[in-house]
Write a protein that holds these residues in place. Structure first.
Motif, short mmCIF file in Angstrom:
data_model
loop_
_atom_site.label_atom_id
_atom_site.label_comp_id
_atom_site.label_asym_id
_atom_site.label_seq_id
_atom_site.Cartn_x
_atom_site.Cartn_y
_atom_site.Cartn_z
N LYS A 9 0.85 -1.18 0.00
CA LYS A 9 0.00 0.00 0.00
C LYS A 9 0.89 1.23 0.00
O LYS A 9 1.72 1.41 0.89
CB LYS A 9 -0.92 0.02 1.24
CG LYS A 9 -1.80 1.26 1.33
CD LYS A 9 -2.80 1.35 0.19
CE LYS A 9 -3.57 2.67 0.20
NZ LYS A 9 -4.50 2.78 -0.94
N TYR A 48 1.12 5.43 -0.32
CA TYR A 48 0.43 6.72 -0.28
C TYR A 48 1.28 7.75 -1.01
O TYR A 48 2.48 7.84 -0.77
CB TYR A 48 0.21 7.16 1.17
CG TYR A 48 -0.78 6.31 1.91
CD1 TYR A 48 -2.15 6.43 1.66
CD2 TYR A 48 -0.37 5.38 2.86
CE1 TYR A 48 -3.06 5.64 2.33
CE2 TYR A 48 -1.28 4.59 3.53
CZ TYR A 48 -2.63 4.72 3.27
OH TYR A 48 -3.53 3.95 3.93
N ILE A 60 -9.49 -0.21 2.99
CA ILE A 60 -8.42 0.42 2.20
C ILE A 60 -8.14 -0.49 1.01
O ILE A 60 -8.12 -1.72 1.16
CB ILE A 60 -7.15 0.61 3.06
CG1 ILE A 60 -7.39 1.67 4.13
CG2 ILE A 60 -5.94 0.97 2.21
CD1 ILE A 60 -6.22 1.88 5.06
N ARG A 61 -7.92 0.13 -0.15
CA ARG A 61 -7.58 -0.67 -1.33
C ARG A 61 -6.06 -0.82 -1.44
O ARG A 61 -5.36 0.19 -1.44
CB ARG A 61 -8.09 0.01 -2.60
CG ARG A 61 -9.57 -0.04 -2.71
CD ARG A 61 -10.07 0.79 -3.88
NE ARG A 61 -11.51 0.97 -3.75
CZ ARG A 61 -12.41 0.07 -4.06
NH1 ARG A 61 -12.03 -1.09 -4.54
NH2 ARG A 61 -13.70 0.29 -3.90
N ARG A 75 -19.83 -1.10 -0.24
CA ARG A 75 -19.88 0.34 0.00
C ARG A 75 -21.06 1.03 -0.67
O ARG A 75 -21.78 1.79 -0.04
CB ARG A 75 -18.59 0.98 -0.51
CG ARG A 75 -17.36 0.52 0.23
CD ARG A 75 -16.16 1.26 -0.30
NE ARG A 75 -14.94 0.81 0.34
CZ ARG A 75 -13.81 1.48 0.29
NH1 ARG A 75 -13.74 2.61 -0.38
NH2 ARG A 75 -12.74 1.02 0.89
N LYS A 125 -14.29 4.71 -4.43
CA LYS A 125 -12.85 4.79 -4.69
C LYS A 125 -11.99 5.13 -3.47
O LYS A 125 -10.87 4.66 -3.36
CB LYS A 125 -12.59 5.86 -5.78
CG LYS A 125 -13.08 5.46 -7.16
CD LYS A 125 -12.18 4.39 -7.75
CE LYS A 125 -12.65 3.95 -9.12
NZ LYS A 125 -11.91 2.79 -9.60
N ARG A 126 -12.50 5.99 -2.60
CA ARG A 126 -11.64 6.51 -1.52
C ARG A 126 -11.46 5.51 -0.40
O ARG A 126 -12.40 4.78 -0.03
CB ARG A 126 -12.22 7.80 -0.95
CG ARG A 126 -11.88 9.02 -1.78
CD ARG A 126 -12.54 10.24 -1.22
NE ARG A 126 -12.02 10.61 0.09
CZ ARG A 126 -12.58 11.53 0.87
NH1 ARG A 126 -13.67 12.15 0.48
NH2 ARG A 126 -12.04 11.83 2.03
N ASP A 127 -10.25 5.49 0.17
CA ASP A 127 -10.00 4.66 1.33
C ASP A 127 -10.79 5.20 2.53
O ASP A 127 -11.06 6.40 2.62
CB ASP A 127 -8.51 4.67 1.68
CG ASP A 127 -7.70 3.85 0.68
OD1 ASP A 127 -8.30 3.03 -0.02
OD2 ASP A 127 -6.47 4.06 0.61
N ILE A 128 -11.09 4.27 3.44
CA ILE A 128 -11.81 4.68 4.64
C ILE A 128 -10.83 4.59 5.80
O ILE A 128 -10.54 3.50 6.29
CB ILE A 128 -13.04 3.79 4.85
CG1 ILE A 128 -14.01 4.02 3.69
CG2 ILE A 128 -13.71 4.09 6.19
CD1 ILE A 128 -15.02 2.97 3.51
N ALA A 129 -10.28 5.72 6.14
CA ALA A 129 -9.22 5.72 7.16
C ALA A 129 -9.66 6.53 8.38
O ALA A 129 -10.60 7.27 8.32
CB ALA A 129 -7.96 6.32 6.58
#
Lengths: 327, 337
Positions: free
Chosen positions: A12, A14, A59-60, B159, B333-337
């Motif tokens: 992953k 960023y 998270i992808r 989602r 699309k967006r991460d879930i953080a």
């Protein structure tokens, strides 16, 4: 044994205009066998939570393979989600709902019987406070509620991120006992925690992550043994014989450190060898003790996060491994 | 289905939903009650009294006029200048006429259901739209900011289905509230018309027209609820929707008005959202370009531009679609953080 959780080469990354590229997970591997309590350890910012979030579909990933309960993710996540209970990072709940409302809504969304709510409230010790709003709860009580929400599904795999955070000593002991009972009942538990003494006490196996890569994994005793470096403390009947004993052992290829009243040996496979070597020279041992290492010292060594006097270690300042132990 | 029912329950349990619903009901009831006191039934006696009053006013005006003319004549006889004080010909040309004293002016206000209820539909829609906006934004915004959305996704890791179900629960609730309160609102004003005003000429056609107005009200309420929900989900916070609303209002109603004024853009109001809101309820709004007039050449018929409710549907529909697509795309699309 069957693997309940498998991760291979998980990546992953960023990207940020300000901070550039950061590899939160850099080819991370992990494997958890069925029925185990598995400790997942790593310093702050090492990628623990990113791993758990990625595993749970929040998270992808940029690459790698993941499987839960033998099914490939993320494709099969909706199918296995009902068998995986999880809390990720600090417990967060809607503050104006009671614990019973919170769990009741989750149970309804998961099509679970209403009585299951009371069962888990009893299990985590919130039965008598279940009607109060969550905003009135202490951190420890919220933590119990989080664990209750994860247990609600009666999952095959329970993933808990810092479950002891905020708990009082009694609560920590209760949590330890609960983990053991769950594992005994056949549930696999993945436990992320910084309370390494707890991990050492209750976990069958561990994975240690640093800078997004696995630096150690395996059964707890094997990880400890691998990093004990065969340390042995030796005392002799006569302190004056220490220099001769040190010389004898050094010639035999043992790494020796001479202390005031004893010797510290490293790289000793069999302590009996030490006794035999010294006896052949007429040197008699009064104490021969293998020095045990604990998980904390192994963790600090592997992640290079031990505090250094006069230095202020920054988050992400950790060891860079190239194919760590067991990797 | 269980998720949909759960989300309906969650929405109904929320404090902000309950509080705003109570405020909405109290507000609407207050308006209807106050209005019922300000309207008076025009009985035959009241109409007759108004006629008598008008006749009296007419006679009094004639008396005053006659006295003024007499005073003028006397002053003229004394050789005084009268034109400035009494007007030409001693004001004889200004004799009061009976039609100048309409008895209606002496009547108390009477609510006319047929003529005035459409305006009250717009008032109702405005109030319920505000409710839909705040409830819609906080429903998903608070879920994001308190971690509820993440918890839910751990249970239902789909989602788009989760966000879609949440929105469906919101819109169903808002629709239910709008229809039920709308029915009470209509009944209340019909009763005001019936007992404290008038309901004459309320034909089947009028009811059909009221029904269509009501449908447009429901449409705008649902659109605003959906937009607020989408904005809050996009920003993952309730404040995102509220901030966007303030920004759109400031840009549209202040910024664009100033800009079109400075640049002398013809029909500048066609770029302002409130024009389309007005057209949505009034069915159409006519804009005039007075700047095109050259009054020096005589009377001017300014150029006109018609903004219809269909134009409004296009503007609000497109706006809602863009925000919704963006919200669902971000959710996917967006991460879930």
């Amino acid at each position: 044994m069957t693997a309940v959780l498998e991760i291979e080469g998980l990546r992953k990354t960023y990207r940020s205009r300000k901070r550039g590229v950061r590899h939160a997970l850099d080819g991370f591997d992990m494997r958890v066998e069925a029925g185990q309590v598995h400790g997942f350890l790593g310093p702050n910012g090492s990628g623990k939570t990113t791993t758990l979030r990625t595993l749970l579909g929040l998270i992808r990933p940029n690459g790698g393979r993941m499987a839960l309960l033998g099914q490939e993710l993320p494709r099969a996540l909706p199918a296995v989600a009902g068998q995986v209970g999880a809390i990720v990072e600090s417990p967060q709940f809607f503050p104006h709902f009671s614990a019973r409302d919170t769990l009741g809504l989750l149970a309804q969304a998961g099509e679970l019987p209403r009585q299951r709510v009371d069962e888990v409230l009893e299990l985590v010790g919130l039965r008598d406070r279940a009607g109060e709003r969550v905003k009135t709860y202490s951190l420890g009580m919220k933590q119990r509620l989080a664990v209750a929400s994860a247990l609600l599904k009666n999952p095959k795999l329970l993933i808990l991120d810092e479950p002891a955070n905020g708990l009082d000593p009694g609560g920590i002991r209760e949590m330890r006992s609960l983990m053991r009972d769950l594992a005994a009942a056949g549930m696999t538990v993945v436990l992320s925690s910084h309370i390494l003494g707890e991990i050492q006490l209750i976990c069958d196996s561990v994975t240690i992550i640093s800078l997004g890569r696995r630096v150690a994994y395996g059964p707890v005793d094997e990880v400890l043994a691998a990093h004990s470096q065969g340390a042995v403390r030796v005392r002799l009947e006569a302190v004056t014989d220490l220099p001769q004993a040190a010389d004898t052992l050094s010639r035999a290829g043992v790494r020796v450190t001479t202390e005031a009243d004893h010797l510290m040996l490293a790289g000793v496979d069999k302590p009996a060898t030490v006794s035999r070597l010294l006896a052949e020279r007429g040197l008699y041992v009064s104490e021969l003790t293998p020095v045990a290492v604990d998980l904390e010292s192994v963790f600090l060594e592997l992640t290079a996060t031990a505090p250094v006097p006069g230095q202020h270690r920054q988050v992400d300042q950790s060891t860079k491994v190239e194919g760590g132990w067991g990797a | 289905m269980s998720l949909f029912v759960t989300e309906l329950r969650r929405l109904a349990k929320r404090r902000v939903t309950r509080l705003l619903l109570v405020l909405l009901v109290l507000g609407l009831a207050g308006v209807a009650t106050a209005f019922s006191f300000s309207s008076h039934k025009l009985s035959k006696e009241v109409v007759a009294a108004a006629q008598v009053e008008a006749d009296h006013q007419y006679r009094q005006a004639v008396k005053d006029w006659e006295r003024t003319v007499a005073d003028c004549d006397a002053a003229k006889a004394r050789g005084e200048a009268t034109e400035e004080r009494f007007g030409p010909n001693c004001g004889r040309d200004w004799q009061p006429q009976p039609e100048m004293f309409d008895p209606k002016w002496n009547l108390p206000y009477q609510f006319d259901f047929r003529a005035e209820f459409p305006t009250f539909i717009a008032v109702f829609a405005g109030a319920v739209a505000l409710f839909a906006f705040i409830v819609g934004a906080s429903f998903v915004g608070a879920e994001w900011s308190t971690g509820g959305m993440m918890n839910l996704l751990l249970w239902r890791p789909k989602r788009l289905a989760v966000l879609g179900t949440k929105m469906a629960a919101l819109l169903t609730t808002v629709l239910g509230v709008t229809v039920v309160l709308g029915a009470f609102w209509t009944l209340a004003f019909w009763l005001i018309g019936r007992y404290r005003g008038t309901t004459v000429k309320v034909t089947a056609g009028v009811w059909r027209s009221i029904g269509l107005d009501g449908l447009r009200a429901v449409g705008i309420v649902l659109a605003i609820g959906a937009i607020a929900f989408a904005l809050a989900s996009l920003g993952r916070h309730t404040a995102m929707a509220l901030g966007a609303a303030v920004a759109v209002f400031a840009i549209s109603e202040i910024g664009i008005r100033i800009a079109v004024g400075v640049l002398s853009i013809p029909f500048g109001d066609r770029y302002v959202l409130s024009t389309y809101a007005q057209a949505w309820f009034m069915k159409q709004v006519k804009l005039f370009d007075y700047d095109a007039c050259q009054f020096a050449k005589g009377q001017c018929e300014p150029a006109e531009l018609l903004v219809t409710w269909q134009d409004s549907a296009l503007v609000f529909g497109l706006g809602a679609a863009v925000v919704l697509v963006a919200a669902f795309w971000a959710m996917r699309k967006r991460d879930i953080a």
